[in-house]
Scaffold this motif. Structure first.
Motif, PDB file in Angstrom:
ATOM      1  N   PHE A  43       0.787  -1.230   0.000  1.00 34.56           N
ATOM      2  CA  PHE A  43       0.000   0.000   0.000  1.00 34.56           C
ATOM      3  C   PHE A  43       0.824   1.288   0.000  1.00 34.56           C
ATOM      4  O   PHE A  43       0.260   2.380  -0.010  1.00 34.56           O
ATOM      5  CB  PHE A  43      -0.933   0.041   1.222  1.00 34.56           C
ATOM      6  CG  PHE A  43      -1.987  -1.020   1.213  1.00 34.56           C
ATOM      7  CD1 PHE A  43      -2.926  -1.075   0.198  1.00 34.56           C
ATOM      8  CD2 PHE A  43      -2.041  -1.959   2.221  1.00 34.56           C
ATOM      9  CE1 PHE A  43      -3.902  -2.058   0.188  1.00 34.56           C
ATOM     10  CE2 PHE A  43      -3.015  -2.943   2.221  1.00 34.56           C
ATOM     11  CZ  PHE A  43      -3.953  -2.999   1.204  1.00 34.56           C
ATOM     12  N   GLY A  44       2.147   1.182   0.053  1.00 36.00           N
ATOM     13  CA  GLY A  44       2.963   2.386   0.111  1.00 36.00           C
ATOM     14  C   GLY A  44       2.877   3.095   1.451  1.00 36.00           C
ATOM     15  O   GLY A  44       3.041   4.298   1.547  1.00 36.00           O
ATOM     16  N   ILE A  45       2.595   2.319   2.493  1.00 35.19           N
ATOM     17  CA  ILE A  45       2.416   2.862   3.839  1.00 35.19           C
ATOM     18  C   ILE A  45       3.532   2.345   4.732  1.00 35.19           C
ATOM     19  O   ILE A  45       3.808   1.151   4.757  1.00 35.19           O
ATOM     20  CB  ILE A  45       1.053   2.410   4.417  1.00 35.19           C
ATOM     21  CG1 ILE A  45      -0.086   2.983   3.577  1.00 35.19           C
ATOM     22  CG2 ILE A  45       0.904   2.787   5.863  1.00 35.19           C
ATOM     23  CD1 ILE A  45      -1.432   2.367   3.879  1.00 35.19           C
ATOM     24  N   ASP A  46       4.162   3.225   5.480  1.00 34.64           N
ATOM     25  CA  ASP A  46       5.192   2.826   6.428  1.00 34.64           C
ATOM     26  C   ASP A  46       4.513   2.219   7.655  1.00 34.64           C
ATOM     27  O   ASP A  46       3.818   2.916   8.401  1.00 34.64           O
ATOM     28  CB  ASP A  46       6.042   4.030   6.826  1.00 34.64           C
ATOM     29  CG  ASP A  46       7.170   3.679   7.781  1.00 34.64           C
ATOM     30  OD1 ASP A  46       7.304   2.505   8.170  1.00 34.64           O
ATOM     31  OD2 ASP A  46       7.914   4.602   8.141  1.00 34.64           O
ATOM     32  N   ALA A  47       4.689   0.925   7.858  1.00 33.15           N
ATOM     33  CA  ALA A  47       4.028   0.208   8.954  1.00 33.15           C
ATOM     34  C   ALA A  47       4.310   0.860  10.300  1.00 33.15           C
ATOM     35  O   ALA A  47       3.413   0.984  11.146  1.00 33.15           O
ATOM     36  CB  ALA A  47       4.467  -1.252   8.965  1.00 33.15           C
ATOM     37  N   ALA A  48       5.541   1.303  10.509  1.00 32.49           N
ATOM     38  CA  ALA A  48       5.927   1.887  11.799  1.00 32.49           C
ATOM     39  C   ALA A  48       5.120   3.141  12.128  1.00 32.49           C
ATOM     40  O   ALA A  48       4.873   3.430  13.298  1.00 32.49           O
ATOM     41  CB  ALA A  48       7.420   2.201  11.804  1.00 32.49           C
ATOM     42  N   GLU A  49       4.677   3.872  11.109  1.00 35.57           N
ATOM     43  CA  GLU A  49       3.892   5.087  11.343  1.00 35.57           C
ATOM     44  C   GLU A  49       2.487   4.789  11.850  1.00 35.57           C
ATOM     45  O   GLU A  49       1.836   5.654  12.416  1.00 35.57           O
ATOM     46  CB  GLU A  49       3.789   5.907  10.060  1.00 35.57           C
ATOM     47  CG  GLU A  49       5.087   6.557   9.648  1.00 35.57           C
ATOM     48  CD  GLU A  49       4.933   7.384   8.379  1.00 35.57           C
ATOM     49  OE1 GLU A  49       3.794   7.802   8.058  1.00 35.57           O
ATOM     50  OE2 GLU A  49       5.952   7.605   7.707  1.00 35.57           O
ATOM     51  N   PHE A  50       2.006   3.558  11.645  1.00 39.11           N
ATOM     52  CA  PHE A  50       0.647   3.212  12.026  1.00 39.11           C
ATOM     53  C   PHE A  50       0.564   2.453  13.347  1.00 39.11           C
ATOM     54  O   PHE A  50      -0.480   2.456  13.993  1.00 39.11           O
ATOM     55  CB  PHE A  50      -0.036   2.418  10.904  1.00 39.11           C
ATOM     56  CG  PHE A  50      -0.488   3.311   9.785  1.00 39.11           C
ATOM     57  CD1 PHE A  50      -1.793   3.753   9.720  1.00 39.11           C
ATOM     58  CD2 PHE A  50       0.402   3.734   8.809  1.00 39.11           C
ATOM     59  CE1 PHE A  50      -2.211   4.597   8.705  1.00 39.11           C
ATOM     60  CE2 PHE A  50       0.001   4.576   7.798  1.00 39.11           C
ATOM     61  CZ  PHE A  50      -1.306   5.016   7.741  1.00 39.11           C
ATOM     62  N   VAL A  51       1.649   1.819  13.745  1.00 37.49           N
ATOM     63  CA  VAL A  51       1.642   1.102  15.026  1.00 37.49           C
ATOM     64  C   VAL A  51       1.428   2.118  16.150  1.00 37.49           C
ATOM     65  O   VAL A  51       2.079   3.149  16.195  1.00 37.49           O
ATOM     66  CB  VAL A  51       2.951   0.319  15.238  1.00 37.49           C
ATOM     67  CG1 VAL A  51       3.013  -0.266  16.636  1.00 37.49           C
ATOM     68  CG2 VAL A  51       3.075  -0.792  14.195  1.00 37.49           C
ATOM     69  N   GLY A  52       0.470   1.836  17.011  1.00 33.54           N
ATOM     70  CA  GLY A  52       0.149   2.722  18.124  1.00 33.54           C
ATOM     71  C   GLY A  52      -1.042   3.624  17.859  1.00 33.54           C
ATOM     72  O   GLY A  52      -1.603   4.206  18.783  1.00 33.54           O
ATOM     73  N   LEU A  53      -1.445   3.754  16.597  1.00 36.88           N
ATOM     74  CA  LEU A  53      -2.600   4.591  16.277  1.00 36.88           C
ATOM     75  C   LEU A  53      -3.893   3.828  16.550  1.00 36.88           C
ATOM     76  O   LEU A  53      -3.960   2.622  16.367  1.00 36.88           O
ATOM     77  CB  LEU A  53      -2.573   5.013  14.808  1.00 36.88           C
ATOM     78  CG  LEU A  53      -1.395   5.865  14.346  1.00 36.88           C
ATOM     79  CD1 LEU A  53      -1.534   6.179  12.865  1.00 36.88           C
ATOM     80  CD2 LEU A  53      -1.299   7.144  15.160  1.00 36.88           C
ATOM     81  N   ASP A  54      -4.943   4.556  16.944  1.00 42.55           N
ATOM     82  CA  ASP A  54      -6.239   3.908  17.139  1.00 42.55           C
ATOM     83  C   ASP A  54      -6.949   3.796  15.791  1.00 42.55           C
ATOM     84  O   ASP A  54      -6.592   4.478  14.822  1.00 42.55           O
ATOM     85  CB  ASP A  54      -7.091   4.677  18.158  1.00 42.55           C
ATOM     86  CG  ASP A  54      -7.432   6.066  17.684  1.00 42.55           C
ATOM     87  OD1 ASP A  54      -8.420   6.199  16.938  1.00 42.55           O
ATOM     88  OD2 ASP A  54      -6.701   7.009  18.042  1.00 42.55           O
ATOM     89  N   LEU A  55      -7.962   2.938  15.730  1.00 45.40           N
ATOM     90  CA  LEU A  55      -8.645   2.678  14.466  1.00 45.40           C
ATOM     91  C   LEU A  55      -9.279   3.929  13.859  1.00 45.40           C
ATOM     92  O   LEU A  55      -9.286   4.091  12.640  1.00 45.40           O
ATOM     93  CB  LEU A  55      -9.717   1.598  14.664  1.00 45.40           C
ATOM     94  CG  LEU A  55      -9.180   0.202  14.937  1.00 45.40           C
ATOM     95  CD1 LEU A  55     -10.325  -0.759  15.225  1.00 45.40           C
ATOM     96  CD2 LEU A  55      -8.334  -0.303  13.780  1.00 45.40           C
ATOM     97  N   ASN A  56      -9.791   4.809  14.694  1.00 50.32           N
ATOM     98  CA  ASN A  56     -10.403   6.035  14.183  1.00 50.32           C
ATOM     99  C   ASN A  56      -9.369   6.889  13.454  1.00 50.32           C
ATOM    100  O   ASN A  56      -9.631   7.411  12.368  1.00 50.32           O
ATOM    101  CB  ASN A  56     -11.061   6.830  15.316  1.00 50.32           C
ATOM    102  CG  ASN A  56     -11.914   7.956  14.792  1.00 50.32           C
ATOM    103  OD1 ASN A  56     -12.649   7.792  13.830  1.00 50.32           O
ATOM    104  ND2 ASN A  56     -11.804   9.110  15.422  1.00 50.32           N
ATOM    105  N   THR A  57      -8.187   7.022  14.026  1.00 54.46           N
ATOM    106  CA  THR A  57      -7.125   7.805  13.395  1.00 54.46           C
ATOM    107  C   THR A  57      -6.688   7.159  12.090  1.00 54.46           C
ATOM    108  O   THR A  57      -6.478   7.848  11.085  1.00 54.46           O
ATOM    109  CB  THR A  57      -5.928   7.954  14.360  1.00 54.46           C
ATOM    110  OG1 THR A  57      -6.388   8.569  15.565  1.00 54.46           O
ATOM    111  CG2 THR A  57      -4.817   8.784  13.749  1.00 54.46           C
ATOM    112  N   VAL A  58      -6.558   5.841  12.090  1.00 59.41           N
ATOM    113  CA  VAL A  58      -6.181   5.126  10.868  1.00 59.41           C
ATOM    114  C   VAL A  58      -7.233   5.361   9.787  1.00 59.41           C
ATOM    115  O   VAL A  58      -6.906   5.657   8.632  1.00 59.41           O
ATOM    116  CB  VAL A  58      -6.000   3.612  11.140  1.00 59.41           C
ATOM    117  CG1 VAL A  58      -5.813   2.841   9.845  1.00 59.41           C
ATOM    118  CG2 VAL A  58      -4.824   3.384  12.082  1.00 59.41           C
TER     119      VAL A  58
END
Length: 146
Positions: A43-58
């Motif tokens: 998806f062209g998404i850095d996995a590390a940037e999403f770890v720790g985020l809540d589902l609403n933010t994602v």
């Protein structure tokens, strides 16, 4: 040292890194605790940037649609509420960081960690090409029927 656990982790990581599907783990507070490293290639998404985020933010970052499906994400949401109806599968569109819209098949399943905490895994598959072909087929059938 637990070699069985280590072997299982190595095996899992090898599969997750080479898969065309992105694997996500969600904690009891609806925060992502794991995003497979192949999120970058899929998806062209850095996995590390999403770890720790809540589902609403994602959901907001990826502009998950349809938006009406996200109404339950308003405010605090426990993982139990999120998956209380059992395993489910949904198709959603997302907007990638490069601006492209992709269609994603998301399958979510609940599991319990060794400490008894409720968690969920989600497997995300990019089905954009399939959706495009289906739309093309529908258009072709409409044109042929004229």
């Amino acid at each position: 040292m637990n070699t069985a656990g280590t072997t299982a982790e190595v095996r899992f990581n090898a599969l997750a890194e080479r898969s065309d599907e992105v694997i996500v783990e969600v904690g009891p507070d609806t925060r992502l605790t794991y995003v497979s490293p192949n999120a970058e290639s899929v998806f062209g998404i850095d996995a590390a940037e999403f770890v720790g985020l809540d589902l609403n933010t994602v959901a907001e970052r990826l502009e998950v649609a349809p938006r009406e499906a996200l109404q339950g994400f308003a405010g605090p949401l426990s993982l139990g509420q999120l998956i209380s109806r059992g395993p489910y599968q949904r198709i959603r569109s997302i907007r990638l960081p490069n601006g492209e819209v992709h269609w994603v098949d998301i399958a979510v399943t609940q599991f319990f960690a060794d400490n008894g905490q409720s968690r969920a895994t989600a497997v995300l598959r990019d089905i954009t090409r399939r959706v495009q072909l289906e739309e093309q087929l529908i258009l072709t059938q409409k044109l042929e029927s004229m």
